[in-house]
Design an enzyme around this catalytic site. Sequence first.
Site, mmCIF file in Angstrom:
data_model
loop_
_atom_site.group_PDB
_atom_site.id
_atom_site.type_symbol
_atom_site.label_atom_id
_atom_site.label_comp_id
_atom_site.label_asym_id
_atom_site.label_seq_id
_atom_site.Cartn_x
_atom_site.Cartn_y
_atom_site.Cartn_z
ATOM 1 N N HIS A 132 -35.116 24.401 19.920
ATOM 2 C CA HIS A 132 -33.852 24.242 20.640
ATOM 3 C C HIS A 132 -32.721 24.885 19.836
ATOM 4 O O HIS A 132 -32.897 25.238 18.674
ATOM 5 C CB HIS A 132 -33.518 22.759 20.861
ATOM 6 C CG HIS A 132 -33.232 22.003 19.596
ATOM 7 N ND1 HIS A 132 -34.218 21.644 18.696
ATOM 8 C CD2 HIS A 132 -32.067 21.557 19.061
ATOM 9 C CE1 HIS A 132 -33.680 20.996 17.682
ATOM 10 N NE2 HIS A 132 -32.382 20.934 17.866
ATOM 11 N N ASP A 134 -28.532 23.734 19.189
ATOM 12 C CA ASP A 134 -27.632 22.619 19.456
ATOM 13 C C ASP A 134 -26.454 23.066 20.320
ATOM 14 O O ASP A 134 -25.955 24.180 20.176
ATOM 15 C CB ASP A 134 -27.058 22.073 18.140
ATOM 16 C CG ASP A 134 -28.152 21.710 17.132
ATOM 17 O OD1 ASP A 134 -29.230 21.271 17.554
ATOM 18 O OD2 ASP A 134 -27.893 21.867 15.923
ATOM 19 N N HIS A 153 -33.968 26.315 16.314
ATOM 20 C CA HIS A 153 -34.644 25.621 15.221
ATOM 21 C C HIS A 153 -35.521 24.508 15.784
ATOM 22 O O HIS A 153 -35.394 24.128 16.958
ATOM 23 C CB HIS A 153 -33.653 25.101 14.179
ATOM 24 C CG HIS A 153 -32.615 24.165 14.719
ATOM 25 N ND1 HIS A 153 -31.492 24.601 15.383
ATOM 26 C CD2 HIS A 153 -32.535 22.816 14.705
ATOM 27 C CE1 HIS A 153 -30.757 23.565 15.742
ATOM 28 N NE2 HIS A 153 -31.375 22.460 15.359
ATOM 29 N N ARG A 167 -26.134 15.926 8.798
ATOM 30 C CA ARG A 167 -25.773 17.146 9.532
ATOM 31 C C ARG A 167 -24.291 17.146 9.899
ATOM 32 O O ARG A 167 -23.797 16.157 10.438
ATOM 33 C CB ARG A 167 -26.612 17.235 10.808
ATOM 34 C CG ARG A 167 -26.567 18.612 11.446
ATOM 35 C CD ARG A 167 -27.415 18.673 12.688
ATOM 36 N NE ARG A 167 -26.598 18.438 13.868
ATOM 37 C CZ ARG A 167 -27.069 18.427 15.104
ATOM 38 N NH1 ARG A 167 -28.359 18.607 15.330
ATOM 39 N NH2 ARG A 167 -26.276 18.218 16.124
HETATM 40 C C1 SIN Z 1 -31.825 19.214 14.090
HETATM 41 O O1 SIN Z 1 -32.405 19.602 15.098
HETATM 42 O O2 SIN Z 1 -30.617 19.238 13.991
HETATM 43 C C2 SIN Z 1 -32.636 18.694 12.942
HETATM 44 C C3 SIN Z 1 -33.263 19.734 12.094
HETATM 45 C C4 SIN Z 1 -34.089 19.118 11.001
HETATM 46 O O3 SIN Z 1 -34.065 17.889 10.839
HETATM 47 O O4 SIN Z 1 -34.757 19.842 10.292
#
Ligand code: SIN
Length: 286
Positions: A94, A96, A261, A276
């Site tokens: 996906h 974000d 990612h 994050r």
């Molecule tokens: C995410 O999708 O923001 C998480 C990525 C991760 O935890 O590696």
Amino acid sequence: MQITAVEGLGAEITGVDIKSLSDADFAAIQDAFAEHGVIFFRDQDTIETDHIAFAERFGEINVNRFFAAHPDYPQIALVAKEPDQKDNIGGGWHTDHSYDHEPALGSVLVARELPESGGDTMFASMYKAYESLPEDLKDKIEGLSAIHSGKHIFGEGPDSYYKTSDAGEHDEGTGRIGNADVAATLVDPEHPIVITHPLSGKKALYVNPAFTREVVGMDKAESDELLSDLYTHVFTGHDFHHRFKWEPGSIAMWDNRSTWHWALNDYQGQRRIMHRITIEGCPIGA
Ligand code: SIN
């Protein structure tokens, strides 16, 4: 400071401390971010306020509406998985915030507690995905746009895959992600399928399996088939993937407009805690 391109996509930046970057180093980091789509740092000794200060150099912080927040720093979204939880956050390809009208610029993810093994993150380049599309597929998507939504993910419903384990069971009461009231207020945006990246000026493929719902002007079958062809191209485009192995002190910062990612969920029974911070973006266009 050294900036070294890594396999697939991205660049590793060494010889810096993100807490004390000169303006010249920061400008070079911004350029590397725009060019490579994802940048990696190792051995960074940071606390939450350092993370926030680094992110703020890129722009305004987006306080996440759907993730649980750090108890002391609402700017930090928790990407957490406890040993008794089966599902993880972000466990499928996906990008974000494509469900926003002005999708976020990117996210800075800091490793705070890692499993003994597993929990790597995969990245894919949407610059290279676009460049390597067969010409007939490039022609087919020329001028097209698609609707994106976060309602099915962050609201309630059977497709809310972030809340559902591999076995199709909900991890009850985790409270990690989702907010049905806010999800119901989302107004779904339409974005071009191929965007011109606002920083680099390069073309990037801009659809993703989590949030892209339908191609505008096509019936459902035709739209599903086209999106499936585009996703298959990315899933199988191993030469523009990078698998990032986290270590204590690692930081990854990805561009939401030029990369996908996927957080691998291969560490059952162990804890993984990541912090994050997401940075606001700008309008995107063809
Ligand atoms: C995410 O999708 O923001 C998480 C990525 C991760 O935890 O590696």
